[in-house]
Design an enzyme around this catalytic site. Structure first.
Site, PDB file in Angstrom:
ATOM      1  N   TYR A   1      -4.104   8.029  -7.147  1.00 13.34           N
ATOM      2  CA  TYR A   1      -3.157   7.157  -6.660  1.00 13.34           C
ATOM      3  C   TYR A   1      -3.647   6.716  -5.221  1.00 13.34           C
ATOM      4  O   TYR A   1      -3.742   5.367  -5.020  1.00 13.34           O
ATOM      5  CB  TYR A   1      -1.927   7.799  -6.338  1.00 13.34           C
ATOM      6  CG  TYR A   1      -0.678   6.713  -5.693  1.00 13.34           C
ATOM      7  CD1 TYR A   1      -0.123   5.606  -6.576  1.00 13.34           C
ATOM      8  CD2 TYR A   1      -0.400   6.972  -4.662  1.00 13.34           C
ATOM      9  CE1 TYR A   1       0.814   5.075  -5.613  1.00 13.34           C
ATOM     10  CE2 TYR A   1       0.558   6.384  -3.726  1.00 13.34           C
ATOM     11  CZ  TYR A   1       1.125   5.289  -4.338  1.00 13.34           C
ATOM     12  OH  TYR A   1       2.016   4.603  -3.768  1.00 13.34           O
TER      13      TYR A   1
ATOM     14  N   LYS B   1      -4.786   2.853  -3.387  1.00 18.84           N
ATOM     15  CA  LYS B   1      -4.186   2.164  -2.207  1.00 18.84           C
ATOM     16  C   LYS B   1      -4.976   2.220  -1.000  1.00 18.84           C
ATOM     17  O   LYS B   1      -4.860   1.041  -0.298  1.00 18.84           O
ATOM     18  CB  LYS B   1      -2.909   3.241  -1.621  1.00 18.84           C
ATOM     19  CG  LYS B   1      -1.800   3.473  -2.723  1.00 18.84           C
ATOM     20  CD  LYS B   1      -1.444   1.738  -2.983  1.00 18.84           C
ATOM     21  CE  LYS B   1      -0.058   1.884  -3.907  1.00 18.84           C
ATOM     22  NZ  LYS B   1       0.324   0.572  -4.145  1.00 18.84           N
TER      23      LYS B   1
ATOM     24  N   SER C   1       0.976  -1.297  -0.002  1.00 19.56           N
ATOM     25  CA  SER C   1      -0.016   0.092   0.077  1.00 19.56           C
ATOM     26  C   SER C   1       0.998   1.109   0.049  1.00 19.56           C
ATOM     27  O   SER C   1       1.836   1.125  -0.629  1.00 19.56           O
ATOM     28  CB  SER C   1      -0.780   0.012   1.286  1.00 19.56           C
ATOM     29  OG  SER C   1      -1.728   1.082   1.320  1.00 19.56           O
TER      30      SER C   1
END
Length: 284
Positions: A150, A154, A136
């Site tokens: 992004y 995650k 992550s």
């Protein structure tokens, strides 16, 4: 007592954490399936190692995922530790982002990771043992301007992994979330795309523009050492038990503590309003 030799399957080994981890796994006496889109990029890692196997793997290609996992299991007899490291960055305001780039980052960072997990799990279930390590980011706990999508990938990895942990624990399989802060992995260099200049919106210059410039300027000067992180991951998995999540680097630790304390304070401050949304027994 000698440490048990394990078979590691690592994605995204051409650069960054994947490359560092593949090297350290082999140096620690384990076996490693070293994958990258192009095996020529990892030839130097596997050369001279009888315990290494290089395989081509584009995690966005489901057929290639299944083929690589099957080849690894046939060659070594199984996979003990899966490391989902392959990923990319993307710098843009939410409004500036394009459908193509949004889907690309999800295909690599989330859907590719999911495909690899689902390909590896049948073998782990059959043996009732295994560990799945998902990369992550501190961006999976705390979002920043310029990296909204992004962060979204995650945050998705975090939720998937937390659910997976509960599903596979009774089957002898464990999970580990790795949450790095800034590291010298070229994440903000050639490994990240950004919105085209003509799509930049001036209203976001002081937030998105400034953060994007800071990420780019810091490339190569980040405090995190990928080799040290690789050693930490191997150490974390060496015992009979291991953490469910592992922050990487001092900046990640401090940012996580700040974020979680801020969230907890806000949750507590709104306790009465939160609980007002429940059904309540009528007054006597």
């Amino acid at each position: 007592m000698a440490r048990e030799q394990k078979i590691w399957f690592v994605t995204g080994c051409s650069t960054g954490f994947g490359r560092a981890l593949a090297r350290q796994v082999l140096a620690s006496g384990h076996k490693a399936v070293v994958t990258a889109r192009y095996t020529a990029q990892v030839k130097d890692i596997v050369e001279g190692h009888d315990n290494a196997l290089a395989l081509p793997l584009d995690v966005t290609d489901p057929e290639q995922v299944r083929t690589a996992v099957a080849a690894a299991e046939e060659h070594f007899g199984g996979i003990d530790v899966l490391v989902n490291n392959a990923g990319i960055g993307y710098f843009a305001a939410v409004e500036e982002s394009t459908d193509e780039e949004i889907r690309r980052i999800f295909d690599i960072n989330f859907f590719g990771l999911s495909d690899v997990i689902r390909a590896v799990l049948p073998g782990m279930r059959a043996r009732r043992t295994g560990t799945i390590v998902n990369f992550s980011s501190i961006g999976g706990l705390r979002a920043f301007p310029a990296v909204g999508y992004y962060a979204a990938t995650k945050f998705a990895v975090e939720g998937l992994t937390d659910t997976l942990r509960q599903e596979v624990a009774p089957l002898g399989i464990t999970t580990l979330l790795v949450e790095p802060g800034p590291f010298r992995t070229d994440w903000a260099g050639r490994s990240a795309n950004e919105t085209l200049p003509e799509r930049e919106i001036a209203d976001y210059a002081e937030t998105v523009g400034a953060q994007r410039a800071a990420f780019r300027a810091d490339t190569g000067n980040e405090p995190g050492d990928p080799a040290a992180a690789a050693r930490a991951i191997i150490t974390a998995l060496a015992g009979d038990t291991h953490p469910q999540r592992l922050l990487m680097g001092a900046p990640a630790y401090s940012m996580a503590i700040e974020q979680l304390e801020s969230m907890l304070a806000e949750i507590r401050a709104n306790e009465a309003l939160t609980k007002s949304a429940d059904f309540h027994a009528p007054a006597a």
